[in-house]
Write a protein that holds these residues in place. Structure first.
Motif, PDB file in Angstrom:
ATOM      1  N   ARG A  85     -65.436 -49.121  43.992  1.00  0.00           N
ATOM      2  CA  ARG A  85     -64.789 -48.917  45.284  1.00  0.00           C
ATOM      3  C   ARG A  85     -65.221 -49.989  46.287  1.00  0.00           C
ATOM      4  O   ARG A  85     -66.422 -50.247  46.456  1.00  0.00           O
ATOM      5  CB  ARG A  85     -65.134 -47.537  45.832  1.00  0.00           C
ATOM      6  N   ALA A  86     -64.241 -50.578  46.947  1.00  0.00           N
ATOM      7  CA  ALA A  86     -64.516 -51.568  47.982  1.00  0.00           C
ATOM      8  C   ALA A  86     -64.736 -50.855  49.308  1.00  0.00           C
ATOM      9  O   ALA A  86     -64.142 -49.812  49.582  1.00  0.00           O
ATOM     10  CB  ALA A  86     -63.346 -52.551  48.100  1.00  0.00           C
ATOM     11  N   GLY A  87     -65.613 -51.420  50.138  1.00  0.00           N
ATOM     12  CA  GLY A  87     -65.845 -50.853  51.452  1.00  0.00           C
ATOM     13  C   GLY A  87     -66.716 -49.628  51.469  1.00  0.00           C
ATOM     14  O   GLY A  87     -66.824 -48.950  52.501  1.00  0.00           O
ATOM     15  N   VAL A  88     -67.303 -49.268  50.334  1.00  0.00           N
ATOM     16  CA  VAL A  88     -68.212 -48.118  50.248  1.00  0.00           C
ATOM     17  C   VAL A  88     -69.630 -48.654  50.105  1.00  0.00           C
ATOM     18  O   VAL A  88     -69.898 -49.506  49.244  1.00  0.00           O
ATOM     19  CB  VAL A  88     -67.851 -47.198  49.063  1.00  0.00           C
ATOM     20  N   SER A  89     -70.544 -48.169  50.909  1.00  0.00           N
ATOM     21  CA  SER A  89     -71.909 -48.699  50.910  1.00  0.00           C
ATOM     22  C   SER A  89     -72.635 -48.379  49.612  1.00  0.00           C
ATOM     23  O   SER A  89     -72.342 -47.372  48.954  1.00  0.00           O
ATOM     24  CB  SER A  89     -72.692 -48.118  52.085  1.00  0.00           C
ATOM     25  N   PRO A  90     -73.594 -49.242  49.231  1.00  0.00           N
ATOM     26  CA  PRO A  90     -74.376 -48.948  48.025  1.00  0.00           C
ATOM     27  C   PRO A  90     -75.067 -47.585  48.098  1.00  0.00           C
ATOM     28  O   PRO A  90     -75.133 -46.866  47.092  1.00  0.00           O
ATOM     29  CB  PRO A  90     -75.397 -50.086  47.990  1.00  0.00           C
ATOM     30  N   GLY A  91     -75.568 -47.204  49.273  1.00  0.00           N
ATOM     31  CA  GLY A  91     -76.243 -45.908  49.398  1.00  0.00           C
ATOM     32  C   GLY A  91     -75.331 -44.747  49.061  1.00  0.00           C
ATOM     33  O   GLY A  91     -75.749 -43.785  48.380  1.00  0.00           O
ATOM     34  N   VAL A  92     -74.089 -44.793  49.530  1.00  0.00           N
ATOM     35  CA  VAL A  92     -73.120 -43.734  49.220  1.00  0.00           C
ATOM     36  C   VAL A  92     -72.821 -43.717  47.728  1.00  0.00           C
ATOM     37  O   VAL A  92     -72.732 -42.649  47.104  1.00  0.00           O
ATOM     38  CB  VAL A  92     -71.833 -43.919  50.051  1.00  0.00           C
ATOM     39  N   LYS A  93     -72.672 -44.898  47.134  1.00  0.00           N
ATOM     40  CA  LYS A  93     -72.385 -44.966  45.694  1.00  0.00           C
ATOM     41  C   LYS A  93     -73.528 -44.375  44.870  1.00  0.00           C
ATOM     42  O   LYS A  93     -73.292 -43.638  43.901  1.00  0.00           O
ATOM     43  CB  LYS A  93     -72.124 -46.415  45.279  1.00  0.00           C
ATOM     44  N   PHE A  94     -74.773 -44.708  45.246  1.00  0.00           N
ATOM     45  CA  PHE A  94     -75.917 -44.182  44.506  1.00  0.00           C
ATOM     46  C   PHE A  94     -76.005 -42.662  44.659  1.00  0.00           C
ATOM     47  O   PHE A  94     -76.285 -41.931  43.697  1.00  0.00           O
ATOM     48  CB  PHE A  94     -77.217 -44.839  44.998  1.00  0.00           C
ATOM     49  N   THR A  95     -75.754 -42.176  45.884  1.00  0.00           N
ATOM     50  CA  THR A  95     -75.784 -40.732  46.129  1.00  0.00           C
ATOM     51  C   THR A  95     -74.710 -40.027  45.326  1.00  0.00           C
ATOM     52  O   THR A  95     -74.940 -38.968  44.736  1.00  0.00           O
ATOM     53  CB  THR A  95     -75.603 -40.443  47.629  1.00  0.00           C
ATOM     54  N   ASP A  96     -73.503 -40.614  45.281  1.00  0.00           N
ATOM     55  CA  ASP A  96     -72.417 -40.013  44.503  1.00  0.00           C
ATOM     56  C   ASP A  96     -72.730 -40.003  43.009  1.00  0.00           C
ATOM     57  O   ASP A  96     -72.391 -39.044  42.299  1.00  0.00           O
ATOM     58  CB  ASP A  96     -71.111 -40.772  44.754  1.00  0.00           C
ATOM     59  N   ALA A  97     -73.369 -41.067  42.519  1.00  0.00           N
ATOM     60  CA  ALA A  97     -73.721 -41.113  41.093  1.00  0.00           C
ATOM     61  C   ALA A  97     -74.679 -39.987  40.739  1.00  0.00           C
ATOM     62  O   ALA A  97     -74.549 -39.337  39.686  1.00  0.00           O
ATOM     63  CB  ALA A  97     -74.335 -42.463  40.744  1.00  0.00           C
ATOM     64  N   GLU A  98     -75.671 -39.748  41.613  1.00  0.00           N
ATOM     65  CA  GLU A  98     -76.600 -38.642  41.389  1.00  0.00           C
ATOM     66  C   GLU A  98     -75.871 -37.305  41.443  1.00  0.00           C
ATOM     67  O   GLU A  98     -76.123 -36.407  40.638  1.00  0.00           O
ATOM     68  CB  GLU A  98     -77.703 -38.657  42.463  1.00  0.00           C
ATOM     69  N   ASP A 117     -70.001 -41.016  29.461  1.00  0.00           N
ATOM     70  CA  ASP A 117     -71.313 -41.254  28.860  1.00  0.00           C
ATOM     71  C   ASP A 117     -72.215 -42.043  29.798  1.00  0.00           C
ATOM     72  O   ASP A 117     -73.434 -41.878  29.793  1.00  0.00           O
ATOM     73  CB  ASP A 117     -71.157 -42.029  27.547  1.00  0.00           C
ATOM     74  N   VAL A 118     -71.601 -42.942  30.582  1.00  0.00           N
ATOM     75  CA  VAL A 118     -72.375 -43.798  31.476  1.00  0.00           C
ATOM     76  C   VAL A 118     -71.581 -44.017  32.756  1.00  0.00           C
ATOM     77  O   VAL A 118     -70.360 -44.133  32.739  1.00  0.00           O
ATOM     78  CB  VAL A 118     -72.731 -45.146  30.787  1.00  0.00           C
ATOM     79  N   HIS A 119     -72.283 -44.040  33.866  1.00  0.00           N
ATOM     80  CA  HIS A 119     -71.706 -44.280  35.191  1.00  0.00           C
ATOM     81  C   HIS A 119     -72.202 -45.648  35.646  1.00  0.00           C
ATOM     82  O   HIS A 119     -73.384 -45.822  35.965  1.00  0.00           O
ATOM     83  CB  HIS A 119     -72.165 -43.175  36.147  1.00  0.00           C
ATOM     84  N   VAL A 120     -71.302 -46.640  35.667  1.00  0.00           N
ATOM     85  CA  VAL A 120     -71.650 -47.993  36.097  1.00  0.00           C
ATOM     86  C   VAL A 120     -71.387 -48.103  37.593  1.00  0.00           C
ATOM     87  O   VAL A 120     -70.285 -47.787  38.065  1.00  0.00           O
ATOM     88  CB  VAL A 120     -70.840 -49.048  35.324  1.00  0.00           C
ATOM     89  N   VAL A 121     -72.383 -48.558  38.335  1.00  0.00           N
ATOM     90  CA  VAL A 121     -72.264 -48.656  39.788  1.00  0.00           C
ATOM     91  C   VAL A 121     -72.358 -50.117  40.213  1.00  0.00           C
ATOM     92  O   VAL A 121     -73.359 -50.792  39.922  1.00  0.00           O
ATOM     93  CB  VAL A 121     -73.370 -47.851  40.496  1.00  0.00           C
ATOM     94  N   ALA A 122     -71.295 -50.596  40.883  1.00  0.00           N
ATOM     95  CA  ALA A 122     -71.321 -51.934  41.474  1.00  0.00           C
ATOM     96  C   ALA A 122     -71.842 -51.800  42.899  1.00  0.00           C
ATOM     97  O   ALA A 122     -71.227 -51.139  43.735  1.00  0.00           O
ATOM     98  CB  ALA A 122     -69.927 -52.542  41.480  1.00  0.00           C
ATOM     99  N   ALA A 123     -72.990 -52.444  43.175  1.00  0.00           N
ATOM    100  CA  ALA A 123     -73.630 -52.247  44.469  1.00  0.00           C
ATOM    101  C   ALA A 123     -72.747 -52.685  45.633  1.00  0.00           C
ATOM    102  O   ALA A 123     -72.907 -52.179  46.746  1.00  0.00           O
ATOM    103  CB  ALA A 123     -74.956 -52.993  44.516  1.00  0.00           C
ATOM    104  N   GLY A 124     -71.815 -53.616  45.417  1.00  0.00           N
ATOM    105  CA  GLY A 124     -70.895 -53.910  46.519  1.00  0.00           C
ATOM    106  C   GLY A 124     -70.361 -55.317  46.569  1.00  0.00           C
ATOM    107  O   GLY A 124     -69.191 -55.538  46.874  1.00  0.00           O
ATOM    108  N   LYS A 125     -71.174 -56.319  46.282  1.00  0.00           N
ATOM    109  CA  LYS A 125     -70.728 -57.706  46.376  1.00  0.00           C
ATOM    110  C   LYS A 125     -69.770 -58.037  45.236  1.00  0.00           C
ATOM    111  O   LYS A 125     -69.748 -57.368  44.205  1.00  0.00           O
ATOM    112  CB  LYS A 125     -71.930 -58.634  46.358  1.00  0.00           C
ATOM    113  N   ALA A 126     -68.991 -59.108  45.427  1.00  0.00           N
ATOM    114  CA  ALA A 126     -67.963 -59.488  44.445  1.00  0.00           C
ATOM    115  C   ALA A 126     -68.572 -59.757  43.074  1.00  0.00           C
ATOM    116  O   ALA A 126     -68.040 -59.332  42.041  1.00  0.00           O
ATOM    117  CB  ALA A 126     -67.204 -60.714  44.946  1.00  0.00           C
ATOM    118  N   LEU A 127     -69.712 -60.472  43.057  1.00  0.00           N
ATOM    119  CA  LEU A 127     -70.368 -60.779  41.782  1.00  0.00           C
ATOM    120  C   LEU A 127     -70.818 -59.507  41.086  1.00  0.00           C
ATOM    121  O   LEU A 127     -70.679 -59.368  39.859  1.00  0.00           O
ATOM    122  CB  LEU A 127     -71.571 -61.695  42.027  1.00  0.00           C
TER     123      LEU A 127
END
Length: 564
Positions: free
Chosen positions: A508-521, A474-484
């Motif tokens: 995912r650790a070690g994956v850039s925010p840009g890749v995560k955002f692209t994958d979410a799309e 239903d929802v894709h939560v994306v952690a931009a990268g930092k621990a917080l």
């Protein structure tokens, strides 16, 4: 039960580039987003994200089938030859049928569809009219040896299908079972979010009378259908018919033989005589189960061999070759005319109506004939609508020019009647104590094809855009990268799960925010929730995957909004 799927533990590998062999949008995106992977031509593996979508489609189908009183069963895919021999389909299916032998030499097949086996099941279980009506269905893998498997899961040799079968004692009962399925299919495709058209169709090798297809308009569609902009008429091109309208041909003069050297084609003939191609009669020679047959259509139209095969099923139709003219002086290649073809069956399109006059072959080399009148100079043995439909052809209902579109077949319903129950001698004891022959309906939905159709209809330049009913979450939560940010993402994901939502979280650790955002799309979950730069304030970004609208929300606001 709601769940949280962490991408750090999910077997998914997205791709930046399209597969080299991909032709359609669904093929490209389902592979790139990690939903499916190819094993061989027409054979695909469903990966975890793909399984979730496939199972959601199947769930919707099950719920609506159960709602009309259908009962689910599961029959084998490996089937004996004998039932298919009894109905003639062992041979009718031809090269599309996967045939095999067991170690004892027995003949078997991998089921392309299960009419015969369901009929035998009901024959074994139902003996009285009191046991009927009954509707049985299954969701199962089917097998067809496609000559050209392509377009990813859209045209495979192995695919998942829902097939259901109704059994009634009367034609009125069959009509009611058909109506129930038709209404259930409308609800299924509405719930799935599939734009669809219901069109008249032909039964083909399935047999039976009434037949309708459910088509999902899409550029990648392999079916062509027509629809009328002025009325509700819609049909598969193979089901479009032209009325036979005889005319008065008494005013036409006698047959006139013309000297037309080097004019073996309609184009060369029309140019030589300076007449429109529509004034000529095209006579195509084919072999029907080995017998040479002539098919006449107006010269400016082409014969639709698919239509011809459907009309003549289960006969095999193929074009003649040069060898077929050997020893046949009555057949002059390039100059065949219907007049004088005493040894050849003549099929004509309804446009070649009684009383119409044509320029056609004179059955002599380099000769044609003018004023050849249907019913005066030759007789038509059988009328069949066999021309290829063209954009602008008149609507059979109101005469308005038809429009043509491409679509994916996602469902097909048939009133089979007694073809299969006759072959299997399925009778039950009637109210009067006498045997009653049961009548059947057959109803299919391409479950895996529906996934491809949804991908075709619900996608944009960034990737997939699943409707919520069948999305993998239903929802894709994306952690931009930092621990917080990761901590906040996991915390909100758990709260969303407790609120009853299915959650995919990119931790995912070690994956850039840009890749995560692209994958979410690319993956296409309908709502994307990003734990980004304002995570320290407990603020997230909520994005609608379909509209692209974004807004900042607190954790509580996100849960309330998404739960609603």
């Amino acid at each position: 039960m709601a769940q949280v799927q962490r991408m750090s533990r999910l077997m998914v590998k997205t791709l930046r580039d399209d597969p080299a062999d991909a032709e359609t949008l669904s093929h490209k995106l389902l592979v790139r987003a990690g939903y499916v992977r190819r094993n061989a031509a027409g054979i695909w593996s469903w990966l975890p994200l793909g399984m979730k979508v496939l199972e959601n489609v199947a769930r919707v189908v099950r719920e609506e089938m159960d709602a009309i009183g259908a009962q689910e069963v599961l029959l084998p895919a490996l089937l004996p030859k004998e039932p298919y021999e009894a109905t003639g389909r062992w041979n009718e299916y031809g090269a599309e049928l996967f045939r095999l032998k067991d170690r004892k030499g027995g003949d078997y097949l991998l089921g392309p569809t299960h009419e015969e086996i369901f009929t035998l099941l009901v024959k074994d279980q139902c003996t009285s009219y009191k046991d009927l009506p009954v509707i049985l269905y299954q969701i199962q893998t089917k097998y067809r040896d496609e000559a050209r498997p392509r377009s990813g899961i859209l045209r495979g040799r192995e695919f998942q299908m829902k097939d259901s079968y109704s059994f009634d004692t009367t034609d009125e009962g069959l009509a009611e079972s058909y109506r129930l399925h038709r209404e259930a299919y409308i609800k299924i495709f509405q719930r799935l979010g599939l734009e669809h058209k219901i069109v008249s169709a032909v039964s083909g090798a399935m047999g039976g009378s009434a037949s309708e297809e459910f088509l999902a308009p899409a550029a990648a569609g392999e079916d062509t259908f027509v629809h009328c902009p002025s009325c509700d008429y819609a049909a598969n091109t193979e089901a479009v018919t032209h009325p036979l309208t005889p005319v008065d041909g008494s005013a036409h003069g006698p047959v006139e033989e013309l000297d037309t050297p080097d004019t073996p084609t309609i184009e060369t003939l029309a140019a030589h005589l300076d007449v429109p191609a529509a004034a000529t009669l095209k006579n195509l020679l084919v072999k029907v189960d080995g017998e040479i047959v002539a098919v006449g259509v107006p010269g400016h139209r082409d014969v639709d061999l698919g239509k011809l095969e459907d009309h003549l099923a289960p006969a095999t139709v193929e074009l003649v070759t040069g060898e077929d003219f050997t020893g046949r002086p009555d057949l002059v290649r390039g100059y065949v005319g219907p007049q004088g073809l005493d040894k050849v069956r003549y099929i004509a399109d309804p446009r070649v109506a009684p009383g119409t006059a044509w320029i056609t072959g004179a059955n002599k080399p380099g000769k044609h004939a003018r004023n050849v009148v249907v019913g005066r100079d030759f007789e038509v043995d059988q009328y069949l609508d066999v021309v290829e439909v063209e954009d602008g052809d008149p609507c059979p209902n109101c005469g308005t020019g038809l429009r043509m579109d491409r679509a994916i077949e996602i469902g097909h319903i048939f009133q089979l009647g007694r073809k299969y129950t006759d072959a299997m001698q399925l009778d039950v004891l009637g109210q009067n104590g006498k045997p009653v022959r049961v009548t059947m309906g057959s109803y299919g939905i391409g479950v895996s094809r529906a996934v491809a159709a949804l991908a075709e209809q619900h996608a944009d330049e960034q990737g997939l855009c699943w409707p919520r009913e069948i999305a993998p979450a239903d929802v894709h939560v994306v952690a931009a990268g930092k621990a917080l940010q990761t901590e906040l993402a996991l915390d909100v994901a758990e709260k969303l799960r407790e609120a009853g939502l299915r959650v995919l979280v990119d931790d995912r650790a070690g994956v850039s925010p840009g890749v995560k955002f692209t994958d979410a799309e690319l993956i296409g979950v309908p709502k994307i929730l990003v734990a980004g730069r304002r995570s320290g304030e407990g603020v997230l970004e909520l994005k609608d995957r379909r509209t692209g609208e974004r807004e900042d929300v607190t954790v509580d606001e996100a849960i309330a909004r998404l739960s609603a």
